[in-house]
Scaffold this motif. Structure first.
Motif, short mmCIF file in Angstrom:
data_model
loop_
_atom_site.label_atom_id
_atom_site.label_comp_id
_atom_site.label_asym_id
_atom_site.label_seq_id
_atom_site.Cartn_x
_atom_site.Cartn_y
_atom_site.Cartn_z
N ARG A 1 7.97 -36.76 47.08
CA ARG A 1 8.08 -35.60 46.20
C ARG A 1 7.84 -34.31 46.97
N LYS A 2 7.94 -34.38 48.28
CA LYS A 2 7.69 -33.22 49.12
C LYS A 2 8.84 -32.22 49.01
N ILE A 3 8.48 -30.97 48.75
CA ILE A 3 9.45 -29.88 48.70
C ILE A 3 9.33 -29.08 49.99
N ASP A 4 10.41 -29.01 50.76
CA ASP A 4 10.37 -28.34 52.06
C ASP A 4 10.42 -26.82 51.93
N ASP A 5 11.25 -26.32 51.03
CA ASP A 5 11.40 -24.88 50.85
C ASP A 5 11.70 -24.56 49.39
N ILE A 6 11.28 -23.38 48.98
CA ILE A 6 11.63 -22.84 47.67
C ILE A 6 12.41 -21.56 47.91
N VAL A 7 13.62 -21.49 47.36
CA VAL A 7 14.49 -20.33 47.59
C VAL A 7 14.87 -19.71 46.25
N LEU A 8 14.55 -18.45 46.09
CA LEU A 8 14.96 -17.69 44.92
C LEU A 8 16.31 -17.05 45.22
N LEU A 9 17.32 -17.38 44.43
CA LEU A 9 18.65 -16.80 44.60
C LEU A 9 18.92 -15.84 43.46
N LEU A 10 19.18 -14.59 43.80
CA LEU A 10 19.49 -13.57 42.82
C LEU A 10 21.00 -13.39 42.76
N GLY A 11 21.56 -13.47 41.56
CA GLY A 11 22.98 -13.21 41.36
C GLY A 11 23.17 -11.73 41.06
N VAL A 12 23.81 -11.00 41.97
CA VAL A 12 23.89 -9.55 41.86
C VAL A 12 25.34 -9.10 41.75
N PHE A 13 25.53 -7.91 41.20
CA PHE A 13 26.88 -7.42 40.97
C PHE A 13 27.52 -6.85 42.24
N ASP A 14 26.74 -6.32 43.16
CA ASP A 14 27.26 -5.76 44.40
C ASP A 14 26.33 -6.20 45.52
N VAL A 15 26.72 -7.27 46.21
CA VAL A 15 25.85 -7.85 47.24
C VAL A 15 25.52 -6.84 48.33
N ALA A 16 26.53 -6.10 48.79
CA ALA A 16 26.31 -5.15 49.88
C ALA A 16 25.33 -4.04 49.48
N ALA A 17 25.49 -3.51 48.26
CA ALA A 17 24.61 -2.43 47.81
C ALA A 17 23.18 -2.93 47.62
N THR A 18 23.02 -4.12 47.04
CA THR A 18 21.68 -4.66 46.82
C THR A 18 21.04 -5.03 48.15
N LYS A 19 21.83 -5.54 49.08
CA LYS A 19 21.32 -5.81 50.42
C LYS A 19 20.75 -4.54 51.03
N GLN A 20 21.49 -3.45 50.95
CA GLN A 20 21.01 -2.19 51.54
C GLN A 20 19.76 -1.70 50.84
N PHE A 21 19.70 -1.89 49.53
CA PHE A 21 18.51 -1.50 48.78
C PHE A 21 17.28 -2.18 49.34
N TYR A 22 17.38 -3.47 49.61
CA TYR A 22 16.23 -4.22 50.13
C TYR A 22 15.95 -3.88 51.59
N VAL A 23 16.99 -3.67 52.37
CA VAL A 23 16.78 -3.26 53.77
C VAL A 23 16.03 -1.94 53.81
N ASP A 24 16.37 -1.02 52.93
CA ASP A 24 15.70 0.27 52.88
C ASP A 24 14.22 0.13 52.53
N ARG A 25 13.86 -1.00 51.94
CA ARG A 25 12.46 -1.24 51.59
C ARG A 25 11.76 -2.16 52.59
N GLY A 26 12.39 -2.34 53.74
CA GLY A 26 11.73 -3.03 54.83
C GLY A 26 12.06 -4.49 54.99
N LEU A 27 12.89 -5.06 54.14
CA LEU A 27 13.25 -6.46 54.30
C LEU A 27 14.23 -6.61 55.45
N LYS A 28 14.10 -7.70 56.19
CA LYS A 28 14.97 -7.97 57.33
C LYS A 28 15.97 -9.06 56.97
N VAL A 29 17.21 -8.86 57.40
CA VAL A 29 18.28 -9.80 57.09
C VAL A 29 18.28 -10.93 58.12
N ALA A 30 18.33 -12.17 57.63
CA ALA A 30 18.43 -13.33 58.52
C ALA A 30 19.89 -13.76 58.67
#
Length: 215
Positions: A110-139
């Motif tokens: 019953r081991k869970i290796d990872d938990i991933v939250l997936l957000l369904g967004v209307f504009d992936v590029a715009a939301t990506k930039q929003f998070y980058v502007d707040r310090g998140l790094k893209v993998a």
């Protein structure tokens, strides 16, 4: 580095939801629950993925979730990317249980290796930039279709997908309205992103929020 310590699901009855999540997945502090009657309808715009090591592990988690009251949105099956299925908890949250492996290599756990939250967004590029502007790094980033952020040391990972694409993966219509019934608890914020997802400071998870076991 930014860390997502937990997610909070807003549910009509935290005690009932807690009993379900304890029986289904036995998650720890990564998941908290709090009561809410905020109106919500249809697709809430996100899924939570539980990544495991092999098909037997996925089947075991799915089976216990179904026994506890979940419903099947997509039966577990092999795919181009591995093996997995999609279920919906009684509170309405959609969970993917997946593995990149198509064959079992040992006894089921019953081991869970990872938990991933997936957000369904209307504009992936715009939301990506929003998070980058707040310090998140893209993998990883695949144009306007999909983005993974670098949360290597975080209990919960974060990815963006187009809303229509994520709904298709989940096996539900993309239409939805009202509250997401989700809060993301991290060491950034508080803020609300362009798609209405709320981020709270880790310290904002207050004593009335309960873990999945109701404690």
């Amino acid at each position: 580095m930014t860390r997502i310590e937990s997610i909070t699901l807003e549910v009509p009855d935290p005690a009932t939801a807690g009993s379900f999540y304890t029986a289904a997945f036995d998650l720890g502090p990564e998941l908290s629950l709090r009561g809410s009657q905020e109106p919500t309808a249809g697709f809430r715009g996100f899924t939570v993925s539980l990544i495991v090591s092999q098909p037997a592990d996925a089947n075991g988690l799915i089976d216990t979730a179904l026994d506890a009251g979940a419903t099947v949105l997509k039966p577990a099956t092999k795919s181009l990317w591995g093996y997995g299925g999609v279920i919906q908890a009684p509170d309405g949250t959609i969970w993917q249980v997946t593995t990149s492996s198509k064959k079992d290599t040992g006894p089921a756990t019953r081991k869970i290796d990872d938990i991933v939250l997936l957000l369904g967004v209307f504009d992936v590029a715009a939301t990506k930039q929003f998070y980058v502007d707040r310090g998140l790094k893209v993998a990883k980033s695949f144009g306007r279709k999909y983005v993974e952020f670098d949360f290597a040391s975080s209990p919960i990972k974060l990815a963006l997908n187009g809303r229509l694409s994520l709904a298709k993966v989940a096996g539900v219509p993309a239409d939805g309205s009202g509250s997401h019934r989700l809060a993301i608890n991290a060491d950034v914020g508080p803020f609300t992103d362009p798609d209405g997802f709320s981020w709270e400071d880790t310290s904002a998870v207050h004593p009335s929020d309960t873990g999945p076991g109701g404690q």
